[in-house]
Design a protein around this motif. Structure first.
Motif, PDB file in Angstrom:
ATOM      1  N   HIS A   1      -3.869  -7.984  -0.649  1.00 19.62           N
ATOM      2  CA  HIS A   1      -2.474  -7.626  -0.448  1.00 19.62           C
ATOM      3  C   HIS A   1      -1.602  -8.863  -0.566  1.00 19.62           C
ATOM      4  O   HIS A   1      -2.023  -9.966  -0.224  1.00 19.62           O
ATOM      5  CB  HIS A   1      -2.252  -6.983   0.927  1.00 19.62           C
ATOM      6  CG  HIS A   1      -2.994  -5.699   1.124  1.00 19.62           C
ATOM      7  ND1 HIS A   1      -2.838  -4.614   0.295  1.00 19.62           N
ATOM      8  CD2 HIS A   1      -3.903  -5.335   2.062  1.00 19.62           C
ATOM      9  CE1 HIS A   1      -3.618  -3.628   0.713  1.00 19.62           C
ATOM     10  NE2 HIS A   1      -4.279  -4.044   1.771  1.00 19.62           N
TER      11      HIS A   1
ATOM     12  N   PRO B   1      -9.298  -4.876   0.305  1.00 21.86           N
ATOM     13  CA  PRO B   1      -8.235  -4.987  -0.692  1.00 21.86           C
ATOM     14  C   PRO B   1      -7.448  -6.275  -0.564  1.00 21.86           C
ATOM     15  O   PRO B   1      -7.352  -6.855   0.525  1.00 21.86           O
ATOM     16  CB  PRO B   1      -7.347  -3.771  -0.426  1.00 21.86           C
ATOM     17  CG  PRO B   1      -7.573  -3.456   1.021  1.00 21.86           C
ATOM     18  CD  PRO B   1      -9.000  -3.827   1.307  1.00 21.86           C
TER      19      PRO B   1
ATOM     20  N   GLY C   1      -7.462  -3.224  -5.440  1.00 22.16           N
ATOM     21  CA  GLY C   1      -8.632  -2.614  -4.831  1.00 22.16           C
ATOM     22  C   GLY C   1      -9.580  -2.124  -5.904  1.00 22.16           C
ATOM     23  O   GLY C   1      -9.270  -2.151  -7.102  1.00 22.16           O
TER      24      GLY C   1
ATOM     25  N   VAL D   1      -3.871   2.039  -1.747  1.00 23.69           N
ATOM     26  CA  VAL D   1      -4.880   1.078  -2.192  1.00 23.69           C
ATOM     27  C   VAL D   1      -5.808   0.717  -1.042  1.00 23.69           C
ATOM     28  O   VAL D   1      -7.030   0.637  -1.198  1.00 23.69           O
ATOM     29  CB  VAL D   1      -4.206  -0.182  -2.777  1.00 23.69           C
ATOM     30  CG1 VAL D   1      -5.254  -1.246  -3.093  1.00 23.69           C
ATOM     31  CG2 VAL D   1      -3.419   0.155  -4.031  1.00 23.69           C
TER      32      VAL D   1
ATOM     33  N   ASP E   1      -0.972  -5.277  -5.110  1.00 22.58           N
ATOM     34  CA  ASP E   1      -2.138  -4.956  -4.293  1.00 22.58           C
ATOM     35  C   ASP E   1      -3.307  -4.727  -5.239  1.00 22.58           C
ATOM     36  O   ASP E   1      -3.114  -4.258  -6.368  1.00 22.58           O
ATOM     37  CB  ASP E   1      -1.899  -3.697  -3.458  1.00 22.58           C
ATOM     38  CG  ASP E   1      -0.687  -3.826  -2.547  1.00 22.58           C
ATOM     39  OD1 ASP E   1      -0.578  -4.865  -1.878  1.00 22.58           O
ATOM     40  OD2 ASP E   1       0.139  -2.904  -2.528  1.00 22.58           O
TER      41      ASP E   1
ATOM     42  N   LYS F   1       2.275   2.845  -1.610  1.00 26.86           N
ATOM     43  CA  LYS F   1       1.369   2.258  -2.603  1.00 26.86           C
ATOM     44  C   LYS F   1       0.310   1.367  -1.947  1.00 26.86           C
ATOM     45  O   LYS F   1      -0.880   1.487  -2.234  1.00 26.86           O
ATOM     46  CB  LYS F   1       2.177   1.460  -3.630  1.00 26.86           C
ATOM     47  CG  LYS F   1       3.191   2.295  -4.389  1.00 26.86           C
ATOM     48  CD  LYS F   1       3.980   1.463  -5.378  1.00 26.86           C
ATOM     49  CE  LYS F   1       4.842   0.416  -4.707  1.00 26.86           C
ATOM     50  NZ  LYS F   1       5.900   1.019  -3.845  1.00 26.86           N
ATOM     51  N   THR F   2       0.756   0.476  -1.059  1.00 25.31           N
ATOM     52  CA  THR F   2      -0.183  -0.405  -0.367  1.00 25.31           C
ATOM     53  C   THR F   2      -1.136   0.400   0.502  1.00 25.31           C
ATOM     54  O   THR F   2      -2.338   0.122   0.558  1.00 25.31           O
ATOM     55  CB  THR F   2       0.586  -1.429   0.492  1.00 25.31           C
ATOM     56  OG1 THR F   2       1.395  -2.250  -0.358  1.00 25.31           O
ATOM     57  CG2 THR F   2      -0.373  -2.311   1.274  1.00 25.31           C
TER      58      THR F   2
ATOM     59  N   GLY G   1      -1.617  -2.033  -7.239  1.00 29.63           N
ATOM     60  CA  GLY G   1      -0.386  -1.480  -6.691  1.00 29.63           C
ATOM     61  C   GLY G   1       0.777  -2.388  -7.024  1.00 29.63           C
ATOM     62  O   GLY G   1       0.791  -3.566  -6.654  1.00 29.63           O
TER      63      GLY G   1
ATOM     64  N   SER H   1      -9.900   1.850  -1.405  1.00 25.64           N
ATOM     65  CA  SER H   1     -10.708   0.764  -1.942  1.00 25.64           C
ATOM     66  C   SER H   1     -12.031   0.634  -1.193  1.00 25.64           C
ATOM     67  O   SER H   1     -12.085   0.697   0.041  1.00 25.64           O
ATOM     68  CB  SER H   1      -9.938  -0.558  -1.860  1.00 25.64           C
ATOM     69  OG  SER H   1     -10.736  -1.628  -2.342  1.00 25.64           O
TER      70      SER H   1
ATOM     71  N   LEU I   1      -7.834  -0.917  -9.213  1.00 26.16           N
ATOM     72  CA  LEU I   1      -6.560  -0.335  -8.791  1.00 26.16           C
ATOM     73  C   LEU I   1      -5.556  -1.434  -8.470  1.00 26.16           C
ATOM     74  O   LEU I   1      -5.820  -2.323  -7.663  1.00 26.16           O
ATOM     75  CB  LEU I   1      -6.797   0.532  -7.554  1.00 26.16           C
ATOM     76  CG  LEU I   1      -5.792   1.610  -7.203  1.00 26.16           C
ATOM     77  CD1 LEU I   1      -5.650   2.600  -8.342  1.00 26.16           C
ATOM     78  CD2 LEU I   1      -6.225   2.328  -5.933  1.00 26.16           C
TER      79      LEU I   1
END
Length: 232
Positions: free
Chosen positions: A51, A49, A95, A41, A93, A37-38, A109, A45, A107
């Motif tokens: 995090h 992004p 993005g 993103v 996360d 997932k991370t 995450g 992006s 987006l």
């Protein structure tokens, strides 16, 4: 034994907050621990992004319960499972990406561990749809995300992240995840920008198709009353 298939819930539009771009779309990426997932993103992006990853020490893993994050489950050269993931997303996360039609996708995450499940409801607020990431090395890890989305009635697609694990045909994956034929299933590489963008476009197209399929509501009609006879 009868298998219950998962059908994508109908799209439920959410009004955009005042002062925001009406073409803005909020999408959530969910899935099990270490599924990418991370990475997705980060790769897709267009901005730097956000995090919220934290290191997982052995002490933290022991207190939280190793079975929840399960970094060593099914690990080894034959399975390809993650054996030494030393960080985890503890909030979300974030993005952003602009599509060809000018729409902006925000987006989010979601954390993959079930112990962070209390954050999901907040992340799902205002969400138009979701991408469920799945790993063929451990498909059952996606069940938790699928169940949560179904209970909320959030439309979703399933994206299989290519980790180079055992090959699975579409029919086998659908059977394992109990996916109905109407749920889009795509394969991609979370590390690749174009591949991740393709997944987002697939979800947007799916949401559009769902909105078109919904029958237009006919205006309510007044009940017809029988004429009153004149007895005079």
């Amino acid at each position: 034994m009868t298998r219950v298939t998962r059908a994508a819930p109908p799209a439920q539009p959410h009004p955009a907050p005042a002062g925001t771009n009406v073409n803005a779309l909020k999408i959530v990426v969910v899935g099990g621990f270490g599924v990418g997932k991370t990475t997705m993103v980060r790769s897709v992006s267009e901005i730097r992004p956000l995090h919220t990853e934290e290191l997982q020490t052995e002490e933290v893993m022991r207190r939280a319960g190793r079975t929840l994050d399960d970094t060593a489950r099914d690990s080894g050269p034959d399975t390809g499972r993650v054996s030494a993931k030393d960080s985890t997303t503890v909030a979300f996360d974030f993005g952003r990406i602009t599509l060809a039609d000018g729409s902006v996708v925000y987006l989010f995450g979601a954390p993959g561990e079930e112990r962070f499940g209390f954050l999901w409801d907040r992340l799902f607020e205002g969400t138009l749809g979701a991408v469920v990431l799945a790993d063929t090395r451990s498909l059952p890890d996606a069940w938790y995300a699928l169940d949560r989305l179904e209970r909320r009635g959030t439309p979703f697609i399933v994206a299989v992240n290519d980790f180079g694990g055992p090959l699975h045909g579409e029919e086998q994956i659908r059977e394992e995840l109990a996916l109905g034929a109407e749920v889009p299933l795509v394969e991609f590489d979370a590390r690749d920008h174009s591949s991740s963008k393709f997944v987002l476009l697939a979800l947007v197209e799916h949401l559009h198709e769902l909105s078109v399929r919904e029958p237009a509501k006919e205006p309510a009609q007044e009940p017809v009353q029988a004429p009153v006879e004149d007895k005079d």
